[in-house]
Scaffold this motif. Structure first.
Motif, PDB file in Angstrom:
ATOM      1  N   LYS A 118      -7.153  -5.277   1.866  1.00  0.00           N
ATOM      2  CA  LYS A 118      -6.312  -4.181   2.330  1.00  0.00           C
ATOM      3  C   LYS A 118      -6.117  -3.121   1.255  1.00  0.00           C
ATOM      4  O   LYS A 118      -6.045  -3.441   0.067  1.00  0.00           O
ATOM      5  N   GLN A 119      -6.038  -1.872   1.717  1.00  0.00           N
ATOM      6  CA  GLN A 119      -5.809  -0.752   0.810  1.00  0.00           C
ATOM      7  C   GLN A 119      -4.613   0.033   1.340  1.00  0.00           C
ATOM      8  O   GLN A 119      -4.358   0.047   2.542  1.00  0.00           O
ATOM      9  N   GLU A 131      -1.673   1.485   5.758  1.00  0.00           N
ATOM     10  CA  GLU A 131      -2.404   0.333   5.259  1.00  0.00           C
ATOM     11  C   GLU A 131      -3.704   0.268   6.046  1.00  0.00           C
ATOM     12  O   GLU A 131      -3.695   0.488   7.258  1.00  0.00           O
ATOM     13  N   SER A 181      -7.494  -2.016   6.479  1.00  0.00           N
ATOM     14  CA  SER A 181      -8.265  -3.184   6.061  1.00  0.00           C
ATOM     15  C   SER A 181      -9.756  -2.949   6.281  1.00  0.00           C
ATOM     16  O   SER A 181     -10.162  -2.200   7.164  1.00  0.00           O
ATOM     17  N   ASN A 182     -10.543  -3.608   5.441  1.00  0.00           N
ATOM     18  CA  ASN A 182     -12.015  -3.540   5.493  1.00  0.00           C
ATOM     19  C   ASN A 182     -12.555  -2.108   5.455  1.00  0.00           C
ATOM     20  O   ASN A 182     -13.471  -1.767   6.198  1.00  0.00           O
ATOM     21  N   ASN A 217      -7.783  -1.653  12.493  1.00  0.00           N
ATOM     22  CA  ASN A 217      -7.753  -1.908  11.045  1.00  0.00           C
ATOM     23  C   ASN A 217      -6.746  -1.011  10.327  1.00  0.00           C
ATOM     24  O   ASN A 217      -6.608  -1.082   9.114  1.00  0.00           O
TER      25      ASN A 217
END
Ligand SMILES: [Zn+2]
Length: 117
Positions: free
Chosen positions: A2-3, A15, A17-18, A46
């Motif tokens: 997660k970023q 947030e 993900s991927n 995501n």
């Protein structure tokens, strides 16, 4: 993995993900060229907006198929919403707004969006 991504003032935070951070798209279409975004795409599931949607201004033009959001306070574009030709909801993340990444490590792939407008 997660970023976290954010606008400049912090009223928009998300947030994701991927997210592909090996490569992002730079494009010569009328809006990308002006904004200088570097985009990486993820399916909508995501993506999670962590802040209130009211912080965003929605800008649309042309076919109005894409929501070109920007922060109403600081003006930064951190993501956009659209759909694939098959109708799958997608989010275009401006990787320039992803926190704690080494931007020089993201390969900028140039796309000729201008020819498709
Ligand atoms: Zn902001």
């Amino acid at each position: 993995m997660k970023q976290i991504g954010s606008c400049h003032c912090g009223k928009v935070k998300f947030e994701v993900s991927n997210l592909n951070l090996n490569e992002a798209i730079t494009c010569n279409c009328s809006i990308c060229q002006r904004k200088g975004t570097m985009l990486s795409f993820v399916p909508a599931e995501n993506f999670k907006l962590l802040t209130d949607r009211s912080a965003l201004t929605d800008y649309q033009f042309g076919k109005k198929s894409i929501h070109h959001f920007f922060c109403s306070t600081c003006g930064v574009t951190s993501f956009a919403e659209g759909k694939t030709p098959e109708g799958i909801p997608m989010i275009a993340i401006n990787v320039r707004c992803v926190e704690n990444i080494e931007l020089s490590m993201v390969f900028a792939k140039q796309i000729d969006g201008k020819s498709f407008q």
